[in-house]
Design a protein around this motif. Structure first.
Motif, short mmCIF file in Angstrom:
data_model
loop_
_atom_site.label_atom_id
_atom_site.label_comp_id
_atom_site.label_asym_id
_atom_site.label_seq_id
_atom_site.Cartn_x
_atom_site.Cartn_y
_atom_site.Cartn_z
N ILE A 33 0.86 -1.18 0.00
CA ILE A 33 0.00 0.00 0.00
C ILE A 33 0.90 1.24 0.00
O ILE A 33 1.87 1.30 0.76
CB ILE A 33 -0.91 0.02 1.25
CG1 ILE A 33 -1.87 -1.17 1.21
CG2 ILE A 33 -1.67 1.33 1.33
CD1 ILE A 33 -2.69 -1.32 2.48
N PRO A 34 0.61 2.23 -0.85
CA PRO A 34 1.43 3.45 -0.87
C PRO A 34 1.49 4.12 0.51
O PRO A 34 0.53 4.07 1.27
CB PRO A 34 0.70 4.35 -1.88
CG PRO A 34 -0.13 3.43 -2.71
CD PRO A 34 -0.49 2.27 -1.82
N GLU A 35 2.61 4.73 0.81
CA GLU A 35 2.81 5.37 2.11
C GLU A 35 1.84 6.52 2.37
O GLU A 35 1.57 6.85 3.52
CB GLU A 35 4.25 5.86 2.24
CG GLU A 35 5.27 4.74 2.36
CD GLU A 35 5.01 3.80 3.53
OE1 GLU A 35 4.70 4.28 4.64
OE2 GLU A 35 5.13 2.58 3.34
N ASP A 36 1.29 7.12 1.31
CA ASP A 36 0.37 8.24 1.51
C ASP A 36 -1.09 7.80 1.68
O ASP A 36 -1.98 8.62 1.84
CB ASP A 36 0.50 9.26 0.38
CG ASP A 36 0.12 8.68 -0.99
OD1 ASP A 36 -0.05 7.45 -1.12
OD2 ASP A 36 0.01 9.48 -1.93
N TRP A 37 -1.33 6.49 1.68
CA TRP A 37 -2.67 5.97 1.90
C TRP A 37 -3.09 6.26 3.34
O TRP A 37 -2.28 6.27 4.25
CB TRP A 37 -2.68 4.46 1.64
CG TRP A 37 -3.99 3.78 1.88
CD1 TRP A 37 -5.05 3.71 1.02
CD2 TRP A 37 -4.37 3.02 3.03
NE1 TRP A 37 -6.06 2.98 1.57
CE2 TRP A 37 -5.67 2.55 2.82
CE3 TRP A 37 -3.74 2.72 4.23
CZ2 TRP A 37 -6.36 1.78 3.76
CZ3 TRP A 37 -4.42 1.95 5.17
CH2 TRP A 37 -5.71 1.49 4.92
N GLU A 38 -4.39 6.53 3.53
CA GLU A 38 -4.92 6.83 4.85
C GLU A 38 -6.09 5.93 5.16
O GLU A 38 -6.78 5.45 4.25
CB GLU A 38 -5.38 8.29 4.92
CG GLU A 38 -4.26 9.28 4.69
CD GLU A 38 -4.77 10.70 4.59
OE1 GLU A 38 -5.98 10.90 4.31
OE2 GLU A 38 -3.96 11.62 4.81
N CYS A 39 -6.34 5.71 6.44
CA CYS A 39 -7.49 4.92 6.87
C CYS A 39 -8.76 5.54 6.28
O CYS A 39 -8.99 6.74 6.42
CB CYS A 39 -7.58 4.91 8.41
SG CYS A 39 -9.06 4.09 9.04
N PRO A 40 -9.60 4.73 5.63
CA PRO A 40 -10.82 5.27 5.03
C PRO A 40 -11.82 5.81 6.05
O PRO A 40 -12.65 6.64 5.72
CB PRO A 40 -11.43 4.08 4.30
CG PRO A 40 -10.40 3.03 4.26
CD PRO A 40 -9.40 3.33 5.31
#
Length: 54
Positions: A33-40
């Motif tokens: 998962i990309p590092e800039d992904w955030e919890c939805p």
């Protein structure tokens, strides 16, 4: 396949399911998962997720 929990809000990322609504198809490994992904649910960074026991 593993599952990871968002410590602040309890949302669970399941690698077998992914997060298709946010561009992560089923089978996407957490480490991919990309590092800039955030919890939805709460928007917290990926670093605040912990792997759940198998």
């Amino acid at each position: 396949m593993a599952r990871y929990i968002c410590e602040p809000c309890g949302w669970i990322y399941d690698e077998t399911v992914g997060d298709p609504e946010h561009g992560l198809p089923a089978g996407t490994l957490f480490e991919d998962i990309p590092e800039d992904w955030e919890c939805p649910d709460c928007g917290i960074d990926k670093e605040f997720f912990t792997r759940l026991p198998d």
